[in-house]
Design a protein around this motif. Sequence first.
Motif: not given
Length: 242
Positions: A169, A172, A176, A181, A186, A188-189, A192
């Motif tokens: 993660r 990632e 990111i 999107s 974006y 929210s991701r 997270s």
Amino acid sequence: MAQVLHWLHGLAQAGAIPAGPAGRGAGVAAPDPDRAQAPGVQHAAAVAPRLDEVSGFEAFPRPVAGPVMTGEEHDLFWRFTKMKPPVFYGTESEDAYEFIIDCHERLHKMGAVDKYGVEFVTFQFLGDAKLWWRAYVECRPAGSPPLTWVQFYSVFLDKYVPRTLRDRRKDEFATIGQGNSSVAVYESRFHSLSRYALQLLPTEGERIRRFVKRLNTTSIVGSLTCSHWCFISGDSGACPYR
């Protein structure tokens, strides 16, 4: 027939009927105990676990819910359930970190994290998570002290948010971007994944810088809401929609 003969033999041994041919039981031969039951077959009662034997008791799992609740604990648990804490099944599709944080927030509000946190949270386990917890408690040495919240939190994360997942993660998050999107998706991701890379975000300013850097500038202005402007600038007065 063999069972009837065995019963009569028992009565004769107890003196209820004469065992010899001269008494009332004359003509009733004493059965051979070895022939009263087929070789290699045992009655279920003979092999069933017994609660008065150590070996038998160990065949059953030890209770994992702790002792009976006190009045204080019952009241706090009632308040905890009224807050509608999430349940956790232990599946890959669930966010284990979000589950434990949600529960901790509720427990913290009640001042019950250290005293009752472990019992209350594990009560929310269902399915595979409940089976894992029971197995974990079973494997602990008999007489072990209850886990503290810190110990439980560490064990839970090691099981459901292992280091390999955290590293994945984190990688990632490092790459990111908004891409095609929406800004909302974006954002929210971004939030997270940022939980796994807090060392990369020492300040709120660095968090904002990373968020803005990966925005798709071709569609940024039209898709930003007031909350996005406030997040980027850190100033609610910077929103052009106000």
